[in-house]
Design a protein around this motif. Structure first.
Motif, PDB file in Angstrom:
ATOM      1  N   ARG A 170       0.842  -1.206   0.000  1.00  5.07           N
ATOM      2  CA  ARG A 170       0.000   0.000   0.000  1.00  5.07           C
ATOM      3  C   ARG A 170       0.872   1.250   0.000  1.00  5.07           C
ATOM      4  O   ARG A 170       0.601   2.209  -0.722  1.00  5.07           O
ATOM      5  CB  ARG A 170      -0.919  -0.031   1.229  1.00  5.07           C
TER       6      ARG A 170
ATOM      7  N   LEU B  18       2.373   1.753  -3.339  1.00  5.80           N
ATOM      8  CA  LEU B  18       1.342   2.281  -4.232  1.00  5.80           C
ATOM      9  C   LEU B  18       1.143   3.777  -3.996  1.00  5.80           C
ATOM     10  O   LEU B  18       1.046   4.558  -4.947  1.00  5.80           O
ATOM     11  CB  LEU B  18       0.025   1.525  -4.024  1.00  5.80           C
ATOM     12  N   ASP B  19       1.108   4.189  -2.723  1.00  9.57           N
ATOM     13  CA  ASP B  19       0.931   5.605  -2.395  1.00  9.57           C
ATOM     14  C   ASP B  19       2.089   6.445  -2.930  1.00  9.57           C
ATOM     15  O   ASP B  19       1.880   7.568  -3.404  1.00  9.57           O
ATOM     16  CB  ASP B  19       0.800   5.794  -0.880  1.00  9.57           C
TER      17      ASP B  19
ATOM     18  N   ARG C 203       3.813   5.858  -5.566  1.00  8.94           N
ATOM     19  CA  ARG C 203       3.691   5.948  -7.032  1.00  8.94           C
ATOM     20  C   ARG C 203       2.369   6.571  -7.476  1.00  8.94           C
ATOM     21  O   ARG C 203       2.076   6.633  -8.675  1.00  8.94           O
ATOM     22  CB  ARG C 203       3.809   4.547  -7.639  1.00  8.94           C
ATOM     23  N   GLN C 204       1.577   7.048  -6.562  1.00  3.78           N
ATOM     24  CA  GLN C 204       0.240   7.542  -6.890  1.00  3.78           C
ATOM     25  C   GLN C 204       0.240   8.592  -7.992  1.00  3.78           C
ATOM     26  O   GLN C 204      -0.607   8.566  -8.885  1.00  3.78           O
ATOM     27  CB  GLN C 204      -0.429   8.121  -5.639  1.00  3.78           C
ATOM     28  N   ASP C 205       1.199   9.516  -7.983  1.00  6.78           N
ATOM     29  CA  ASP C 205       1.192  10.592  -8.982  1.00  6.78           C
ATOM     30  C   ASP C 205       1.624  10.113 -10.368  1.00  6.78           C
ATOM     31  O   ASP C 205       1.500  10.836 -11.353  1.00  6.78           O
ATOM     32  CB  ASP C 205       2.072  11.753  -8.521  1.00  6.78           C
TER      33      ASP C 205
ATOM     34  N   ILE D 282       0.443   7.134 -11.586  1.00  7.21           N
ATOM     35  CA  ILE D 282      -0.569   6.151 -11.979  1.00  7.21           C
ATOM     36  C   ILE D 282      -1.879   6.905 -12.239  1.00  7.21           C
ATOM     37  O   ILE D 282      -2.199   7.859 -11.546  1.00  7.21           O
ATOM     38  CB  ILE D 282      -0.800   5.114 -10.856  1.00  7.21           C
TER      39      ILE D 282
ATOM     40  N   PRO E  50      -5.566   7.929 -11.906  1.00  6.08           N
ATOM     41  CA  PRO E  50      -6.390   7.893 -10.693  1.00  6.08           C
ATOM     42  C   PRO E  50      -7.287   6.651 -10.595  1.00  6.08           C
ATOM     43  O   PRO E  50      -7.412   6.050  -9.535  1.00  6.08           O
ATOM     44  CB  PRO E  50      -7.228   9.168 -10.774  1.00  6.08           C
TER      45      PRO E  50
ATOM     46  N   TYR F 146      -5.108   3.705  -9.703  1.00  3.54           N
ATOM     47  CA  TYR F 146      -4.706   3.805  -8.285  1.00  3.54           C
ATOM     48  C   TYR F 146      -5.844   3.325  -7.378  1.00  3.54           C
ATOM     49  O   TYR F 146      -5.622   2.530  -6.462  1.00  3.54           O
ATOM     50  CB  TYR F 146      -4.326   5.255  -7.951  1.00  3.54           C
ATOM     51  N   GLN F 147      -7.059   3.795  -7.648  1.00  9.05           N
ATOM     52  CA  GLN F 147      -8.212   3.395  -6.835  1.00  9.05           C
ATOM     53  C   GLN F 147      -8.474   1.894  -6.936  1.00  9.05           C
ATOM     54  O   GLN F 147      -8.808   1.236  -5.945  1.00  9.05           O
ATOM     55  CB  GLN F 147      -9.463   4.181  -7.262  1.00  9.05           C
TER      56      GLN F 147
ATOM     57  N   ARG G  91      -6.238  -0.524  -7.608  1.00 10.29           N
ATOM     58  CA  ARG G  91      -5.189  -1.251  -6.869  1.00 10.29           C
ATOM     59  C   ARG G  91      -5.361  -1.102  -5.360  1.00 10.29           C
ATOM     60  O   ARG G  91      -5.164  -2.054  -4.607  1.00 10.29           O
ATOM     61  CB  ARG G  91      -3.807  -0.741  -7.288  1.00 10.29           C
ATOM     62  N   LYS G  92      -5.738   0.093  -4.951  1.00  9.13           N
ATOM     63  CA  LYS G  92      -5.981   0.332  -3.521  1.00  9.13           C
ATOM     64  C   LYS G  92      -7.139  -0.532  -3.027  1.00  9.13           C
ATOM     65  O   LYS G  92      -7.075  -1.136  -1.958  1.00  9.13           O
ATOM     66  CB  LYS G  92      -6.283   1.816  -3.297  1.00  9.13           C
TER      67      LYS G  92
END
Length: 146
Positions: free
Chosen positions: A45, A48-49, A51-53, A55, A57, A60-61, A63-64
């Motif tokens: 997690r 992922l956070d 690399r959020q910018d 990916i 949106p 990202y949601q 995968r989260k």
């Protein structure tokens, strides 16, 4: 007529004490397992956070959400395993109680048995609670859970 405090008989039995100790061990083991797996998912997690910018949106949601479901599924699975172990152990205690109660009822020639804890007053000679506990201890002293 005989009187029995089921709760007192079971709680005083070695089997019940063994069950409580085994359940504590199982809970500790499952908590350790949960912490280990949860740490790995938390690392994913965090990655992922970070690399959020980079990916999209919606990706990202997605995968989260997948990671969140994995955590929920893990907690559910471990809880189910604990409940199954608890039920398995309780079944052993209940079987010992039933056998013990049957033996004591026969030995004391009880016409019927009432719950002592709901009785207003009684003659102590009618109380078979300690006899049932002793019989349970003779039948089952330790409980094994998966």
């Amino acid at each position: 007529m005989c009187l029995l405090s089921r709760v007192s008989a079971v709680n005083a039995s070695r089997a019940s004490q063994s069950l409580n100790a085994e359940l504590k061990k199982k809970k500790d083991l499952l908590s350790t397992e949960l912490a280990k797996h949860r740490a790995a998912l938390d690392e994913q997690r965090h990655a992922l956070d970070v690399r959020q910018d980079r990916i999209a949106p919606i990706e990202y949601q997605r995968r989260k959400a997948v990671l969140d479901r994995q955590v929920q599924q893990l907690e559910k699975e471990l809880n189910t395993r604990f409940i199954a172990a608890q039920a398995h152990g309780q079944q052993q205690v209940d079987n010992a109680l039933n056998q013990a109660l049957s033996r004591v009822i026969t030995r004391n020639a009880c016409s019927f048995v009432m719950e002592r804890d709901t009785t207003y007053g009684w003659n102590n000679a009618m109380d078979i609670t300690s006899a049932v506990t002793q019989e349970m201890n003779a039948i089952l002293t330790t409980v094994a859970i998966p």
